[in-house]
Design a protein around this motif. Structure first.
Motif, PDB file in Angstrom:
ATOM      1  N   ARG A 143      -5.467  -1.155 -10.165  1.00 21.27           N
ATOM      2  CA  ARG A 143      -4.140  -0.617  -9.883  1.00 21.27           C
ATOM      3  C   ARG A 143      -3.292  -1.720  -9.257  1.00 21.27           C
ATOM      4  O   ARG A 143      -3.691  -2.347  -8.285  1.00 21.27           O
TER       5      ARG A 143
ATOM      6  N   GLY B 174       2.398   5.577  -2.411  1.00 17.48           N
ATOM      7  CA  GLY B 174       1.634   4.651  -3.232  1.00 17.48           C
ATOM      8  C   GLY B 174       2.472   3.552  -3.866  1.00 17.48           C
ATOM      9  O   GLY B 174       2.016   2.848  -4.764  1.00 17.48           O
ATOM     10  N   ALA B 175       3.725   3.384  -3.377  1.00 12.85           N
ATOM     11  CA  ALA B 175       4.635   2.392  -3.957  1.00 12.85           C
ATOM     12  C   ALA B 175       4.207   0.959  -3.645  1.00 12.85           C
ATOM     13  O   ALA B 175       4.619   0.019  -4.330  1.00 12.85           O
ATOM     14  N   GLY B 176       3.401   0.797  -2.582  1.00 17.76           N
ATOM     15  CA  GLY B 176       2.958  -0.548  -2.209  1.00 17.76           C
ATOM     16  C   GLY B 176       3.536  -1.040  -0.887  1.00 17.76           C
ATOM     17  O   GLY B 176       3.387  -2.212  -0.542  1.00 17.76           O
ATOM     18  N   LYS B 177       4.164  -0.153  -0.134  1.00 11.78           N
ATOM     19  CA  LYS B 177       4.822  -0.547   1.122  1.00 11.78           C
ATOM     20  C   LYS B 177       3.805  -1.081   2.142  1.00 11.78           C
ATOM     21  O   LYS B 177       3.974  -2.165   2.693  1.00 11.78           O
ATOM     22  N   SER B 178       2.750  -0.278   2.372  1.00  6.99           N
ATOM     23  CA  SER B 178       1.738  -0.710   3.345  1.00  6.99           C
ATOM     24  C   SER B 178       0.994  -1.941   2.830  1.00  6.99           C
ATOM     25  O   SER B 178       0.657  -2.844   3.608  1.00  6.99           O
ATOM     26  N   THR B 179       0.759  -1.975   1.532  1.00 10.94           N
ATOM     27  CA  THR B 179       0.078  -3.138   0.945  1.00 10.94           C
ATOM     28  C   THR B 179       0.891  -4.408   1.183  1.00 10.94           C
ATOM     29  O   THR B 179       0.334  -5.459   1.507  1.00 10.94           O
TER      30      THR B 179
HETATM   31  N1  LIG Z   1      -7.676  -0.770   0.397  1.00 14.95           N
HETATM   32  C1  LIG Z   1      -7.351  -0.238  -0.780  1.00 14.95           C
HETATM   33  N2  LIG Z   1      -8.259  -0.087  -1.774  1.00 14.95           N
HETATM   34  C2  LIG Z   1      -7.918   0.437  -2.968  1.00 14.95           C
HETATM   35  N3  LIG Z   1      -6.675   0.842  -3.298  1.00 14.95           N
HETATM   36  C3  LIG Z   1      -5.736   0.723  -2.353  1.00 14.95           C
HETATM   37  C4  LIG Z   1      -6.004   0.192  -1.037  1.00 14.95           C
HETATM   38  N4  LIG Z   1      -4.861   0.203  -0.316  1.00 14.95           N
HETATM   39  C5  LIG Z   1      -3.924   0.716  -1.140  1.00 14.95           C
HETATM   40  N5  LIG Z   1      -4.434   1.024  -2.347  1.00 14.95           N
HETATM   41  C6  LIG Z   1      -3.684   1.563  -3.498  1.00 14.95           C
HETATM   42  O1  LIG Z   1      -2.550   0.737  -3.705  1.00 14.95           O
HETATM   43  C7  LIG Z   1      -1.403   1.503  -3.997  1.00 14.95           C
HETATM   44  C8  LIG Z   1      -0.326   1.226  -2.951  1.00 14.95           C
HETATM   45  O2  LIG Z   1      -0.746   1.788  -1.722  1.00 14.95           O
HETATM   46  P1  LIG Z   1       0.065   1.652  -0.373  1.00 14.95           P
HETATM   47  O3  LIG Z   1      -0.822   2.133   0.712  1.00 14.95           O
HETATM   48  O4  LIG Z   1       0.581   0.270  -0.259  1.00 14.95           O
HETATM   49  O5  LIG Z   1       1.271   2.658  -0.638  1.00 14.95           O
HETATM   50  P2  LIG Z   1       2.469   3.088   0.324  1.00 14.95           P
HETATM   51  O6  LIG Z   1       3.724   2.708  -0.329  1.00 14.95           O
HETATM   52  O7  LIG Z   1       2.225   2.560   1.694  1.00 14.95           O
HETATM   53  O8  LIG Z   1       2.337   4.677   0.282  1.00 14.95           O
HETATM   54  P3  LIG Z   1       2.532   5.778   1.424  1.00 14.95           P
HETATM   55  O9  LIG Z   1       3.990   6.048   1.479  1.00 14.95           O
HETATM   56  O10 LIG Z   1       1.792   6.970   0.897  1.00 14.95           O
HETATM   57  O11 LIG Z   1       1.980   5.250   2.711  1.00 14.95           O
HETATM   58  C9  LIG Z   1      -1.864   2.958  -4.034  1.00 14.95           C
HETATM   59  O12 LIG Z   1      -2.099   3.303  -5.350  1.00 14.95           O
HETATM   60  C10 LIG Z   1      -3.126   2.941  -3.225  1.00 14.95           C
HETATM   61  O13 LIG Z   1      -4.011   3.944  -3.646  1.00 14.95           O
END
Ligand SMILES: Nc1ncnc2c1ncn2[C@@H]1O[C@H](COP(=O)(O)OP(=O)(O)OP(=O)(O)O)[C@@H](O)[C@H]1O
Ligand SMILES: [Mg+2]
Length: 265
Positions: free
Chosen positions: A19, A42-47
């Protein structure tokens, strides 16, 4: 101040294809930029914040902070360059340690001599002075364990600790989301005040679209690992939440899907 060049990050999935959590993210921040980040689940903000902090490496691309290429540096070697505050007040502070021990750890973060829990008289005075600026009376509770504090007090302490060693960058991931509305507002005001002191670039993730437009200087929206919208003041200051949702719809041909979206303050 912060340069992200073509960052990509893919996570493995059980189905095999993986993904794409970050897809070619390029972003440039000036020293006093205060950027709010919004986007669907799941947009990728925390990532994005995790990759900047070095929690996990990017697959490709480059990260430059204050002129230093940190792309291949481990998390602890980047620590002195940035402060972080998370959604969970329990995560940014150590409950069993005292307020002053927590602050000493934060103060020494990134220093070569390593971490120790020791607190000198000089540091104690400095910490007391800093705590007094919060107006929560914590300056009289230096030796109390942090686990006795309320969620809001703990988050205020986490914010203070995150900026104690004067980092260039502050990363906030929904840092007011777990608090009651009044406390959330107080922590937000503290955040604005810290950002307003200058010489600090801030990236703040929020699900509150109105808040995203009303604080900071610039708003970016992420979707499926990409930055799909990037607006700065003065254009941003004229925008409403419906404008924002419309811009998203126009760019992606679909509605923003976010189960925690908060439209009111
Ligand atoms: N450690 C990980 N292992 C596997 N997949 C991950 C991991 N961290 C994030 N993901 C996946 O990467 C994508 C982005 O996740 P992320 O946590 O960055 O989203 P987000 O924008 O912070 O969402 P939210 O608003 O729900 O916090 C998602 O599909 C998530 O399932
Ligand atoms: Mg997240």
């Amino acid at each position: 101040m912060l340069e992200l060049r073509s960052l990509c990050k893919k996570f493995q999935t059980s189905t095999g294809n993986g993904r794409m959590a970050l897809n070619n993210v390029t972003l440039s921040l000036q020293p006093n930029d205060f950027v709010t980040i919004i986007g669907s689940n799941g947009a990728g903000k925390s990532t994005l914040l995790n990759v900047i902090a070095g929690v996990f490496p990017a697959d490709s691309g480059q990260i430059v902070i204050d002129g230093e290429d940190v792309t291949s540096l481990p998390e602890h070697r980047r620590a002195s360059l940035m402060g972080r505050v998370f959604q969970d007040p329990m995560q940014g502070t150590a409950g069993s340690m005292s307020i002053e021990e927590n602050m000493a750890m934060a103060y020494k973060r990134g220093m070569r001599r390593g971490l120790s829990k020791g607190v000198s008289v000089k540091h104690r005075d400095f910490f007391r002075e800093k705590l007094a600026t919060l107006g929560l009376g914590l300056e009289d509770r230096l030796q109390e364990p942090v686990k006795l504090l309320s969620g809001g007090q703990r988050q205020a302490l986490a914010l203070l600790m995150a900026t104690l060693s004067r980092p260039k960058l502050l990363l906030l991931d929904e840092h007011t989301a777990a608090l009651d509305p009044r406390t959330a507002q107080e922590i937000q005001e503290l955040t604005n005040e810290i950002a307003g002191r200058g010489n600090l670039a801030v990236l703040m993730v929020t699900h509150n679209l109105r808040l995203a437009l009303s604080v900071g200087t610039r708003t970016i929206m992420m979707h499926e690992g990409e930055i799909v919208l990037d607006v700065s003041d003065p254009e941003r200051s004229e925008m409403t939440v419906s404008d924002l949702l419309k811009r998203f719809h126009d760019a992606r041909g679909e509605q923003l899907s976010d189960d925690r979206i908060l439209l009111e303050v």
